[in-house]
Design a protein around this motif. Structure first.
Motif: not given
Length: 405
Positions: A359-369
């Motif tokens: 969940v953290v990886f999906v949210i972080y990459t979504a907010l980044l890209l």
């Protein structure tokens, strides 16, 4: 007000032409056998469907239209031209079912359709009971490392949904609507304090709004289709926030309609080609990456549709943020699958840890890209302007109604 009225008129025109185009494809299926000739005949329809979203510039009407017509429907028609996918059935689907399955982001529980033509002639109170066919769907991104026992378990769960769907599904949808509307009422006022919000927090709000809006739209369409057709449908989302891996997130929980479309059109053909080159064991890896690349390209096309301000052609200037997002997730998912194949279940992270990391990886990459690409396309700015225009339009109609009285 004139812009809203014009957009609504164009929306009606676009979907009327789309329905007429699907009628043309249904007629083609009766006279032209699957293969090259049908592909050539349906190519005209696909070209028309790709042009239709250009007539819409709003996010609320143009966004869902471009997603459905420009992506899902065109891919379904490609499969239909080859005699595959949800539109291909023996006996053939009736025209009404063919139109609904073509133009709506829905999927029945099984690939092999019942005789819907005969069913429609029965009493209106009679319902169709559809059971899942697990064997036909055992080759999928989500099933690369799952055992047949897990497939049977998922099939049993779907059977329970089918049996109890008439009672529980509408209730669950109603609860989802209430929760989403409640969250929207909390999020929208925060935008009024836009200048004091931290940029990262604003991106998080944008991402939350995108997720809620997408789930609300797809759930609404699914509910409408169930009421009109009287059939049980697979859910579009399956609690993505409970994902335990990227494979679990993309294959079994997030926007399952897209997964069902990309599997036969991209994933499976690449697996067949890769098997001849690198062998069956590792063939799924390039297939996974290829599937995510195509998904990234289709998202870039979606951004092109929604960022336009005029109902004309504009130069396509992709930001490639979305492509980078999906390429990153494709590579990471392929690595994850490769590790699972090597470890063969000998070592696993605790569920709490794996779920949190996912969940953290999906949210972080979504907010980044992913979300910044939407911001650059001014999607959220257009949404706020449209909401204000809709409120003003409604108040004017309300005032005109009472003035006449």
């Amino acid at each position: 007000m004139d812009h809203i009225e014009g957009e609504i008129n164009n929306f009606i025109m676009v979907w009327t032409i789309a329905a007429s185009t699907i009628c043309y494809c249904h007629a083609i299926g009766k006279f032209i056998p699957q293969g090259k000739m049908r592909i050539l005949a349906i190519f005209i329809a696909i070209f028309v469907l790709l042009l239709l979203p250009l007539r819409l510039t709003s996010v609320h009407l143009g966004g869902p239209t471009s997603f459905i017509l420009g992506w899902l429907t065109t891919f379904k028609l490609l499969l239909f031209a080859l005699g595959k996918g949800p539109l291909s059935s023996n006996p053939p689907l009736s025209l009404s079912y063919f139109i609904c399955l073509s133009l709506l982001p829905i999927k029945l529980f099984q690939q092999h359709q019942p005789n819907l033509s005969n069913t429609q002639n029965n009493s209106t109170s009679q319902r169709i009971s559809l059971k899942p066919n697990v064997v036909q769907e055992k080759v999928d991104i989500r099933d690369l490392t799952h055992t047949s026992k897990e497939n049977v378990s998922r099939g049993t769960q779907n059977s329970q949904i089918t049996k109890n769907g008439h009672k529980s599904s509408p209730l669950l949808l109603n609860y989802s609507f209430v929760i989403i509307v409640f969250l929207f009422t909390l999020v929208i006022p925060i935008y009024a304090k836009n200048e004091i919000l931290h940029p990262k927090f604003k991106l998080f709000l944008y991402g939350l709004e995108t997720y809620m809006g997408l789930e609300f739209i797809l759930a609404s369409i699914s509910l409408l289709a169930r009421k009109l057709l009287g059939i049980e449908l697979e859910p579009q989302f399956n609690k993505p926030y409970l994902s335990t891996s990227l494979q679990d997130f993309w294959g079994r929980r997030w926007n399952l309609m897209v997964n069902k479309i990309l599997h036969p059109t991209i994933y499976k053909p690449v697996v067949n080609v890769s098997t001849c080159v690198i062998g069956r064991k590792w063939a799924p890896l390039p297939a996974i990456i290829s599937t995510f690349v195509v998904s990234g390209l289709m998202h870039e096309l979606f951004y092109y549709y929604v960022k336009r301000e005029k109902r004309t052609f504009e130069m396509w200037e992709p930001s490639w943020d979305s492509m980078c997002f999906f390429l990153l997730h494709g590579v990471c998912t392929a690595i994850e699958v490769a590790l699972k194949k090597e470890l063969k279940g000998k070592w696993k992270l605790p569920r709490l840890v794996s779920s949190s990391l996912t969940v953290v990886f999906v949210i972080y990459t979504a907010l980044l890209l992913f979300v910044p690409a939407l911001v650059r396309c001014h999607v959220f700015e257009k949404e706020i302007k449209e909401l204000n225009a809709i409120v003003e339009f409604g108040m004017n109609l309300y005032g005109s109604y009472f003035l006449k009285k």
